[in-house]
Design an enzyme around this catalytic site. Structure first.
Site, PDB file in Angstrom:
ATOM      1  N   ASP A  36      -7.753  -6.823  -1.733  1.00 25.61           N
ATOM      2  CA  ASP A  36      -7.874  -5.386  -1.453  1.00 25.61           C
ATOM      3  C   ASP A  36      -7.457  -4.616  -2.717  1.00 25.61           C
ATOM      4  OD1 ASP A  36      -7.594  -3.549   1.460  1.00 25.61           O
ATOM      5  OD2 ASP A  36      -7.114  -2.658  -0.486  1.00 25.61           O
ATOM      6  N   HIS A  94      -8.011   4.423  11.943  1.00 32.51           N
ATOM      7  CA  HIS A  94      -7.752   4.138  10.520  1.00 32.51           C
ATOM      8  C   HIS A  94      -8.816   3.323   9.805  1.00 32.51           C
ATOM      9  CE1 HIS A  94      -3.751   5.919  10.581  1.00 32.51           C
ATOM     10  NE2 HIS A  94      -3.618   5.382  11.784  1.00 32.51           N
ATOM     11  N   GLN A  95     -10.042   3.287  10.335  1.00 28.06           N
ATOM     12  CA  GLN A  95     -11.108   2.602   9.592  1.00 28.06           C
ATOM     13  C   GLN A  95     -11.678   3.550   8.541  1.00 28.06           C
ATOM     14  OE1 GLN A  95     -14.610   1.387  11.833  1.00 28.06           O
ATOM     15  NE2 GLN A  95     -15.215  -0.085  10.255  1.00 28.06           N
ATOM     16  N   HIS A 101     -14.101  -5.486   8.699  1.00 30.08           N
ATOM     17  CA  HIS A 101     -13.229  -6.240   7.798  1.00 30.08           C
ATOM     18  C   HIS A 101     -11.899  -6.521   8.477  1.00 30.08           C
ATOM     19  CE1 HIS A 101     -12.753  -1.922   7.029  1.00 30.08           C
ATOM     20  NE2 HIS A 101     -11.465  -2.181   6.825  1.00 30.08           N
ATOM     21  N   PHE A 102     -11.320  -7.645   8.114  1.00 28.85           N
ATOM     22  CA  PHE A 102     -10.021  -8.061   8.634  1.00 28.85           C
ATOM     23  C   PHE A 102      -9.041  -8.072   7.470  1.00 28.85           C
ATOM     24  CE2 PHE A 102     -11.016  -9.797  12.910  1.00 28.85           C
ATOM     25  CZ  PHE A 102     -12.399  -9.666  12.867  1.00 28.85           C
ATOM     26  N   HIS A 103      -7.927  -7.373   7.658  1.00 29.03           N
ATOM     27  CA  HIS A 103      -6.888  -7.362   6.624  1.00 29.03           C
ATOM     28  C   HIS A 103      -5.931  -8.540   6.844  1.00 29.03           C
ATOM     29  CE1 HIS A 103      -7.365  -2.979   5.437  1.00 29.03           C
ATOM     30  NE2 HIS A 103      -7.903  -2.938   6.629  1.00 29.03           N
TER      31      HIS A 103
HETATM   32  P1  5GP Z   1      -9.692   0.291   6.501  1.00 26.94           P
HETATM   33  O1  5GP Z   1      -8.756   1.480   6.460  1.00 26.94           O
HETATM   34  O2  5GP Z   1     -11.129   0.711   6.574  1.00 26.94           O
HETATM   35  O3  5GP Z   1      -9.303  -0.694   7.552  1.00 26.94           O
HETATM   36  O4  5GP Z   1      -9.465  -0.474   5.135  1.00 26.94           O
HETATM   37  C1  5GP Z   1     -10.343  -0.437   4.051  1.00 26.94           C
HETATM   38  C2  5GP Z   1      -9.677  -1.196   2.932  1.00 26.94           C
HETATM   39  O5  5GP Z   1     -10.643  -1.451   1.939  1.00 26.94           O
HETATM   40  C3  5GP Z   1      -8.520  -0.444   2.266  1.00 26.94           C
HETATM   41  O6  5GP Z   1      -7.349  -1.239   2.334  1.00 26.94           O
HETATM   42  C4  5GP Z   1      -9.011  -0.226   0.840  1.00 26.94           C
HETATM   43  O7  5GP Z   1      -7.973  -0.346  -0.112  1.00 26.94           O
HETATM   44  C5  5GP Z   1     -10.053  -1.314   0.661  1.00 26.94           C
HETATM   45  N1  5GP Z   1     -11.128  -0.973  -0.242  1.00 26.94           N
HETATM   46  C6  5GP Z   1     -11.866   0.175  -0.256  1.00 26.94           C
HETATM   47  N2  5GP Z   1     -12.804   0.131  -1.219  1.00 26.94           N
HETATM   48  C7  5GP Z   1     -12.679  -1.089  -1.820  1.00 26.94           C
HETATM   49  C8  5GP Z   1     -13.380  -1.723  -2.883  1.00 26.94           C
HETATM   50  O8  5GP Z   1     -14.308  -1.176  -3.489  1.00 26.94           O
HETATM   51  N3  5GP Z   1     -12.981  -2.973  -3.236  1.00 26.94           N
HETATM   52  C9  5GP Z   1     -11.949  -3.602  -2.589  1.00 26.94           C
HETATM   53  N4  5GP Z   1     -11.637  -4.838  -3.004  1.00 26.94           N
HETATM   54  N5  5GP Z   1     -11.268  -3.033  -1.580  1.00 26.94           N
HETATM   55  C10 5GP Z   1     -11.617  -1.788  -1.200  1.00 26.94           C
END
Ligand code: 5GP
Ligand code: ZN
Length: 142
Positions: A36, A94-95, A101-103
């Site tokens: 990330d 929070h998406q 995607h899975f963190h």
């Molecule tokens: P969400 O809040 O949608 O669950 O998380 C999206 C995640 O994607 C965030 O933790 C953010 O830092 C990451 N992210 C957003 N854009 C990019 C990117 O271009 N490359 C990478 N590797 N991570 C990204």
């Protein structure tokens, strides 16, 4: 990448197609794991299906099989004792990136300085109320 649907404007589809760079950790026919770029903990990474789906419920079942094993493999290899697996769906939840995607988020200590902080607004419901909701949800599953 047969049977993989992608969306030209999607940042994660661009990563899948190699149009923008990423620090790739793992790849199978159906998933990609990479670091990330806005980590909330050291080692924070993401596992995504290659198939473009906005929310989990939009993802075809045949694209799901490699996701959990990849997360488990990363968790084992990283060796963090404590961690969260997080999957957000929708802005209020929070998406920010509209590609499933899975963190994998290490939680090195109990404070809020690193890793996931979770609000947990437990609702004070009676057993009758829980049963009513249960019947509603169960009915939808049948
Ligand atoms: P969400 O809040 O949608 O669950 O998380 C999206 C995640 O994607 C965030 O933790 C953010 O830092 C990451 N992210 C957003 N854009 C990019 C990117 O271009 N490359 C990478 N590797 N991570 C990204
Ligand atoms: Zn996408």
């Amino acid at each position: 990448m047969s049977n993989i649907k992608t969306l030209a404007s999607c940042i994660f589809c661009k990563i899948v197609k190699g149009e923008i760079p990423s620090f790739k950790l793992m790849e199978t026919d159906s998933i990609l794991a990479f670091m990330d770029i806005g980590p909330i903990a050291r080692g924070h990474c993401l596992v995504i299906p290659k198939y473009h789906a906005e929310k989990l419920a939009d993802l075809p079942e045949d694209q799901m099989a490699d996701i959990l094993p990849a997360l488990a493999k990363i968790a084992k290899a990283a060796g963090n004792e404590d961690y969260n697996i997080l999957q957000n769906n929708g802005r209020p939840a929070h998406q920010q990136v509209d590609h499933v995607h899975f963190h994998y988020i290490p939680k090195p200590s109990a404070d809020d300085k690193e890793g996931l902080g979770v609000g947990w607004p437990a609702q004070n419901l009676s057993m009758d109320e829980i049963k009513k909701i249960y019947e509603e949800v169960k009915g939808k599953l049948e």
